[in-house]
Design a protein around this motif. Structure first.
Motif, short mmCIF file in Angstrom:
data_model
loop_
_atom_site.label_atom_id
_atom_site.label_comp_id
_atom_site.label_asym_id
_atom_site.label_seq_id
_atom_site.Cartn_x
_atom_site.Cartn_y
_atom_site.Cartn_z
N HIS A 1 0.66 -1.22 0.18
CA HIS A 1 0.07 0.08 -0.32
C HIS A 1 0.78 1.10 -0.07
N ASP A 2 2.33 1.04 -0.29
CA ASP A 2 2.98 2.15 -0.06
C ASP A 2 2.94 2.82 -1.41
N ALA A 3 2.65 4.19 -1.48
CA ALA A 3 2.38 4.71 -2.86
C ALA A 3 3.56 4.92 -3.55
N ARG A 4 4.97 5.04 -2.97
CA ARG A 4 6.16 5.10 -3.45
C ARG A 4 6.49 3.68 -4.26
N MET B 1 5.85 10.32 -4.42
CA MET B 1 6.29 11.25 -3.46
C MET B 1 5.22 12.02 -2.85
N VAL B 2 4.58 12.88 -3.92
CA VAL B 2 3.53 13.92 -3.43
C VAL B 2 2.25 13.05 -2.81
N ALA B 3 2.04 12.03 -3.22
CA ALA B 3 0.99 11.25 -2.57
C ALA B 3 1.15 10.65 -1.09
N HIS B 4 2.48 10.25 -1.09
CA HIS B 4 2.84 9.94 0.51
C HIS B 4 3.03 10.82 1.27
N ARG B 5 3.46 11.95 0.65
CA ARG B 5 3.87 13.29 1.63
C ARG B 5 2.49 13.97 1.96
N PHE B 6 1.54 14.05 0.95
CA PHE B 6 0.42 15.17 1.18
C PHE B 6 -0.76 14.48 1.00
N GLY B 7 -0.96 13.05 0.60
CA GLY B 7 -2.14 12.42 0.61
C GLY B 7 -2.41 12.23 -0.90
N VAL B 8 -3.44 11.22 -1.19
CA VAL B 8 -3.57 10.61 -2.45
C VAL B 8 -4.49 11.52 -3.35
N ASP B 9 -4.98 12.62 -2.62
CA ASP B 9 -5.89 13.42 -3.47
C ASP B 9 -4.92 14.65 -3.87
N ALA B 10 -3.68 14.89 -3.52
CA ALA B 10 -2.70 15.84 -4.01
C ALA B 10 -2.24 16.01 -5.41
N PRO B 11 -1.51 14.66 -5.88
CA PRO B 11 -1.03 14.69 -7.03
C PRO B 11 -1.56 15.34 -8.16
N TYR B 12 -2.90 15.20 -8.43
CA TYR B 12 -3.67 15.61 -9.54
C TYR B 12 -3.82 17.33 -9.68
N PRO B 13 -4.08 18.06 -8.45
CA PRO B 13 -3.91 19.46 -8.50
C PRO B 13 -2.83 20.06 -8.36
N VAL B 14 -1.65 19.36 -7.94
CA VAL B 14 -0.24 19.80 -8.40
C VAL B 14 0.09 19.86 -9.87
#
Length: 415
Positions: free
Chosen positions: A44-47, A366-379
């Motif tokens: 389950h590790d996003a990385r 890395m973004v999903a691991h650090r800020f949550g799974v909903d963060a990568p798309y807006p970034v």
């Protein structure tokens, strides 16, 4: 003048290619839904999940240039069906390992890299062989049909089948993909051949350099390639977390995730059906700009989706405008690049356009691991917006200059 002379039709060879694309697309769609589901059963590790995605696209960075030179000096049809047979063997290996619960992230990454390497050869050969099968006035129509059948298999039919089969047994969707590759290869082997130039070939390094120089001197295609590189980096930055966003935040199960991908594919399907008429009505430049702006908005919205319905609708909008972009840009390359250079120029274009996808996948993890799974798309959406503002004036000038040159270019078929 006869009806057939007035209205040229797509050839039988093209329709065999179309059927082969559709058959392998269904298997690939099942694979697309099943491979992230298999990865999240391991970790389950996003990385770590992002490592598998990165390995799939790494061959575009490492192997695209030599693959393009190979496409221009070898039988393109043979390269296509042989690469698909090798893909059938690789996916069959995944099916066997998954059936015995003997696969981990390292093995998945190695097999994903091997599949990606075959895809680099096949994709370059397929785009280069299309002008051998289709008259230039029909290229937009042919590319639109290819986008439709690819979407039906890869995004519409395949994913729900893959999700359902995965729920029954983890090996089944991979077995389906292996069978689809074998069937597609059998069809591709019947395509008409056009021999490459006989005699001695330039050294590989020289051949690659010719493709690099040609693209570097063509401002429009060079601009589109660089813009594509940023956009695919951002796409993968967001997309790598999609399975986690759907299963962890929105609580979809495996069949639900497959249906989400199929619903999103409706947009891509409509883009393939309506793309060519829309481009003819709007013009290539407005269609491209509209597609780019829309993708910025939808990417930001995907990460903020409150439920699966909104998420599916935004993914559908993204699919529609991305398909329109593909129809325009693929047709431009097929029309503007000389046939003998098409494989090499395509390989340079797609290396620039797809080579950053592994880095995008790792960045997304890395973004999903650090800020949550909903963060990568807006970034990713914000980054696409910044780059679009910078690139837009260059793109407009390049495309207008190219249109002006085409308008004043003498017709070689006239006296």
């Amino acid at each position: 003048m006869t009806q057939s002379e007035a209205e040229p039709r797509l050839s039988r060879g093209y329709w065999r290619l179309w059927w082969a694309t559709g058959i392998s697309g269904v298997g690939d769609g099942a694979f697309t839904a099943a491979i992230p589901l298999l990865a999240v059963t391991v970790t389950h590790d996003a990385r770590l999940v992002s490592v598998v995605s990165a390995a799939t696209f790494l061959p575009w960075l490492l192997l695209s240039l030599p693959a393009g030179a190979l496409v221009d000096r070898c039988d393109r049809v043979a390269l296509m069906w042989r690469s698909q047979m090798l893909q059938a063997v690789i996916v069959a290996a995944i099916a066997v390992l998954a059936a015995f619960d003997a696969i981990g992230i390292p093995a998945l990454a190695v097999l994903a890299f091997a599949l990606g390497a075959c895809t680099v050869v096949f994709s370059n050969a397929a785009q280069a062989v299309l002008p051998d099968l289709v008259a230039k006035p029909l290229l937009h129509r042919a590319n639109g049909h290819q986008q439709v059948i690819t979407t039906i298999g890869l995004q519409f039919a395949g994913p729900p089948v893959g999700g359902l089969l995965f729920a029954v047994a983890v090996a089944l969707p991979f077995g389906l993909d292996a069978a689809s590759f074998a069937m597609s290869a059998a069809l591709l082997a019947t395509l008409p051949r056009r021999g490459r130039a006989s005699g001695g070939h330039a050294p590989m390094r020289t051949a690659i350099a010719d493709g690099l120089r040609w693209l570097a001197r063509h401002r429009l295609l060079r601009t589109l390639a660089l813009l594509l590189g940023v956009n695919t980096f951002c796409w993968q930055l967001g997309n790598v977390s999609l399975v986690l966003l759907a299963t962890q935040k929105l609580h979809l199960d495996a069949p639900g995730y497959g249906l989400l991908l199929a619903g999103a594919a409706v947009g891509s399907l409509l883009g393939g059906l309506l793309g060519a008429p829309l481009i003819e009505r709007m013009g290539a430049l407005p269609a491209l700009i509209t597609a780019l702006v829309t993708n910025v908005v939808t990417f930001v919205g995907i990460g903020l989706s409150p439920d699966a319905i909104v998420l599916g609708a935004l993914l559908a909008a993204t699919g529609f405008v991305t398909t329109v972009w593909n129809v325009v840009t693929v047709g431009l390359r097929q029309q503007l690049v000389p046939s003998g250079l098409l494989g090499r120029v395509n390989s340079v274009y797609r290396m620039l356009g797809w080579g950053l996808m592994p880095l995008g996948a790792l960045a997304g993890g890395m973004v999903a691991h650090r800020f949550g799974v909903d963060a990568p798309y807006p970034v990713a959406g914000a980054l696409r917006g910044i780059v679009l503002v910078i690139a837009l004036p260059v793109l407009i000038r390049a495309m207008r200059a190219d249109d002006l040159q085409a308008t004043h270019k003498p017709d070689p078929n006239t006296g």
